[in-house]
Write an enzyme that holds these catalytic residues in place. Structure first.
Site, PDB file in Angstrom:
ATOM      1  N   ASP A  32       0.830  -1.203   0.000  1.00  0.00           N
ATOM      2  CA  ASP A  32       0.000   0.000   0.000  1.00  0.00           C
ATOM      3  C   ASP A  32       0.867   1.257   0.000  1.00  0.00           C
ATOM      4  O   ASP A  32       0.354   2.374  -0.119  1.00  0.00           O
ATOM      5  CB  ASP A  32      -0.994   0.006   1.161  1.00  0.00           C
ATOM      6  N   SER A  33       2.176   1.071   0.071  1.00  0.00           N
ATOM      7  CA  SER A  33       3.112   2.180  -0.134  1.00  0.00           C
ATOM      8  C   SER A  33       2.969   2.776  -1.527  1.00  0.00           C
ATOM      9  O   SER A  33       3.504   3.857  -1.802  1.00  0.00           O
ATOM     10  CB  SER A  33       4.553   1.708   0.085  1.00  0.00           C
TER      11      SER A  33
ATOM     12  N   ASP B 103      -0.996  -6.162  -0.260  1.00  0.00           N
ATOM     13  CA  ASP B 103      -1.425  -5.527   0.985  1.00  0.00           C
ATOM     14  C   ASP B 103      -2.935  -5.325   1.003  1.00  0.00           C
ATOM     15  O   ASP B 103      -3.522  -4.912  -0.005  1.00  0.00           O
ATOM     16  CB  ASP B 103      -0.769  -4.150   1.132  1.00  0.00           C
TER      17      ASP B 103
ATOM     18  N   LYS C 133      -1.457  -9.382   2.905  1.00  0.00           N
ATOM     19  CA  LYS C 133      -0.750  -8.960   4.114  1.00  0.00           C
ATOM     20  C   LYS C 133      -1.636  -8.047   4.941  1.00  0.00           C
ATOM     21  O   LYS C 133      -2.257  -7.128   4.411  1.00  0.00           O
ATOM     22  CB  LYS C 133       0.566  -8.252   3.785  1.00  0.00           C
TER      23      LYS C 133
ATOM     24  N   GLU D  23      -1.711  -5.651   8.583  1.00  0.00           N
ATOM     25  CA  GLU D  23      -0.942  -5.026   9.653  1.00  0.00           C
ATOM     26  C   GLU D  23      -1.665  -5.229  10.979  1.00  0.00           C
ATOM     27  O   GLU D  23      -2.887  -5.111  11.053  1.00  0.00           O
ATOM     28  CB  GLU D  23      -0.775  -3.523   9.394  1.00  0.00           C
TER      29      GLU D  23
ATOM     30  N   GLU E 235       8.921  -4.477  11.307  1.00  0.00           N
ATOM     31  CA  GLU E 235       9.332  -3.161  10.804  1.00  0.00           C
ATOM     32  C   GLU E 235       9.814  -2.247  11.918  1.00  0.00           C
ATOM     33  O   GLU E 235       9.119  -2.054  12.921  1.00  0.00           O
ATOM     34  CB  GLU E 235       8.194  -2.479  10.032  1.00  0.00           C
TER      35      GLU E 235
END
Length: 277
Positions: free
Chosen positions: A42-43, A81, A110, A112, A179
């Site tokens: 999602d970056s 993501d 993925k 978070e 991270e």
């Protein structure tokens, strides 16, 4: 031969796992030949769309970029993501994750979070959707974390991250991203967790590493401390643009070698006018 999640897990403790992000077909085609895992992160919101954070990235955006990346791969495992607010209940997580897998053809998603998303991870895994975990600094939680800061510096924060990582693994994640945590915590988690750890700003102690490809290639003058720039594409691209503009202004481009001559080639051009578009 396509890698699968079992291949990734089998590398733990034996071979470092090399991962990078990709958002487009051309980049994914290059990475696929060399990387074990490609993350459609999602970056993309910041690197491609100029957003201030990942919070505005939509599910449709992730699916569109996921499709492009999957079309380019022939070997690497592809993970997409799940964007912010797309998995806050097990049912919503399944609805959106199943759409990502079915529409992109990717291998996993993925999420978070740790303890707070363990139920969602377990729900997905039980229904055949592989999940990559992500603990420590979580960009989707940056407002709650007080910004993009290294995590695990206090005893309580360290314990919280350990609990998150354990919860993610127990829920069935096939690997977990660590991270921006301390090297000692990364080493401890890598030794304790039964699945591979993928570090980003978490030291060489992890089972693998991941970076945002734009940062690694030096496409921006702004990048985190943990990034090593293996190229300086920002200046390479600038030099190329300056050279192109100068050549156009001076009528040096196009030269004769870039032009069509009269005869058969001209007829081909007229028969296929889309070449000029």
């Amino acid at each position: 031969m396509l890698l699968n999640i079992l291949d990734i897990q089998a590398k733990k403790g034996l071979e470092k796992i090399a991962c990078l992000t990709a958002y487009t077909f051309p980049m994914a085609r290059i990475l696929d030949e060399h990387c074990d895992l490609i993350l459609v992160g999602d970056s993309v919101g910041q690197t491609v769309y100029g957003m201030e954070s990942t919070l505005s990235v939509t599910l449709d955006m992730m699916i569109a970029h996921g499709k492009a990346v999957v079309k380019a791969r022939s070997k690497a495992l592809v993970v997409v993501d799940m964007p912010f607010a797309s998995y806050y209940t097990p049912e919503l997580a399944y609805k959106n994750a199943s759409r990502i897998l079915s529409e992109t053809g990717c291998d996993a998603v993925k999420l978070e979070g740790g303890v707070c998303v363990a139920e969602e991870i377990a729900f997905l895994v039980a229904r055949g959707i592989p999940v990559m975990g992500h603990v420590g600094l979580m960009p989707q939680h940056f407002n709650q974390l007080g910004g993009y800061k290294c995590q695990g510096k206090t005893d309580s924060s360290r314990q919280h991250i350990k609990e998150d990582a354990k919860a993610v693994c127990e829920a069935g994640a096939f690997c977990v991203v660590l991270e921006c945590i301390s090297p000692s915590l990364a080493a401890e988690l890598t030794q304790e967790l039964p699945v591979p750890t993928i570090g980003i700003g978490a030291s060489n102690a992890c089972d693998g590493q991941i970076l945002v490809v734009d940062d690694m290639l030096g496409q921006s003058s702004r990048y985190p401390k943990f990034v090593k720039r293996f190229a300086d594409l920002e200046h390479t691209i600038k030099d190329a643009v300056v050279g192109y503009v100068r050549a156009v202004k001076c009528s040096e481009f196009p030269g004769d070698e870039h032009c069509y001559s009269d005869g058969p080639h001209l007829r081909v051009f007229r028969a296929h006018p889309h070449h000029a578009q």
